[in-house]
Design an enzyme around this catalytic site. Sequence first.
Site, PDB file in Angstrom:
ATOM      1  N   TYR A 106      42.046  23.013  33.849  1.00  0.00           N
ATOM      2  CA  TYR A 106      42.402  24.423  33.670  1.00  0.00           C
ATOM      3  C   TYR A 106      42.831  24.703  32.229  1.00  0.00           C
ATOM      4  CZ  TYR A 106      44.961  28.821  34.163  1.00  0.00           C
ATOM      5  OH  TYR A 106      45.417  30.098  34.000  1.00  0.00           O
ATOM      6  N   SER A 164      39.878  24.406  29.744  1.00  0.00           N
ATOM      7  CA  SER A 164      38.931  25.525  29.814  1.00  0.00           C
ATOM      8  C   SER A 164      39.530  26.785  29.198  1.00  0.00           C
ATOM      9  CB  SER A 164      38.510  25.791  31.262  1.00  0.00           C
ATOM     10  OG  SER A 164      39.605  26.213  32.052  1.00  0.00           O
ATOM     11  N   LYS A 165      40.817  26.989  29.404  1.00  0.00           N
ATOM     12  CA  LYS A 165      41.480  28.163  28.834  1.00  0.00           C
ATOM     13  C   LYS A 165      41.670  28.015  27.319  1.00  0.00           C
ATOM     14  CE  LYS A 165      42.021  30.856  32.406  1.00  0.00           C
ATOM     15  NZ  LYS A 165      41.346  32.188  32.450  1.00  0.00           N
ATOM     16  N   SER A 220      45.760  31.397  28.838  1.00  0.00           N
ATOM     17  CA  SER A 220      47.014  31.004  29.485  1.00  0.00           C
ATOM     18  C   SER A 220      47.915  30.351  28.453  1.00  0.00           C
ATOM     19  CB  SER A 220      46.731  30.025  30.627  1.00  0.00           C
ATOM     20  OG  SER A 220      47.920  29.419  31.100  1.00  0.00           O
ATOM     21  N   ILE A 260      52.946  34.250  36.299  1.00  0.00           N
ATOM     22  CA  ILE A 260      52.758  35.616  36.811  1.00  0.00           C
ATOM     23  C   ILE A 260      52.656  35.564  38.334  1.00  0.00           C
ATOM     24  CG2 ILE A 260      51.361  37.700  36.668  1.00  0.00           C
ATOM     25  CD1 ILE A 260      52.650  36.864  34.008  1.00  0.00           C
TER      26      ILE A 260
END
Length: 247
Positions: free
Chosen positions: A156, A159-160, A143, A189
């Site tokens: 998030y 982790s990305k 991301s 998105i």
Amino acid sequence: MLLQGKNAVITGCLKGIGRSTLGVFTREGANVWACCQCSDPSLESYISDLSYQHNVWIKPIYFDLCDHTQIKNAANEIHKNKNQIDILVNIAGMTDDSLFHMTSMDKMKLVFEINFFSPMLFTQYISKYMIRQKFGVIINISSISAIDGNPGQFSYTSSKAAMLGATKTLAKELSGFGIRVNALAPGVIQTEMIEGMPDDIFESFMRKSDLKHAGKPEEVAEVIAFLSSDLASYITGQIIRVDGGIG
């Protein structure tokens, strides 16, 4: 067709970018092991239509990313077909919206389990088959928040970000076996992941965007297909932003 005769493993096919990638890959001639957490009538109907329309085979594989035994069994089921595995696309994941000091360790561990540890375990299994073949392509989905940071998404984004480091390292470790490894960093998105995004945050992203609109899942899937194809044969270890020019 970009992927004529290729065999691909795609996770997260139930919805969003994963479902769109399944559609683009089959349109481009690829056979697919369509991995998702559970069966779904609409997905099964979609798979049937795609198989008929594009004259390819699609085999659903169901497993829970929280269950390491199921992950191993899924990899064994894929290998049992005795077909070469040309491509692995790690798309399945989860989001989490919470500030750092409001994030419990249990929730942080869950997000890392789904977004990083389990995909890497699955990649260990699948890449072993690619090593024996001496070729393959691995695409990881990260991301832009992993690159830029995003307040309120500590687990998030972390982790990305781990997925980005893994991509760079795997590209170096697996290059000697003819395996390319790249990652995509999508922006905003149009998937279920942004449905709960507050209007002011969405508008803030759009102000930063050169194109001034959210992307479509298909637009991410098209880039995945290109990176998986022989047209990208000299691209490895790269992080490709698909974000409409945010930042």
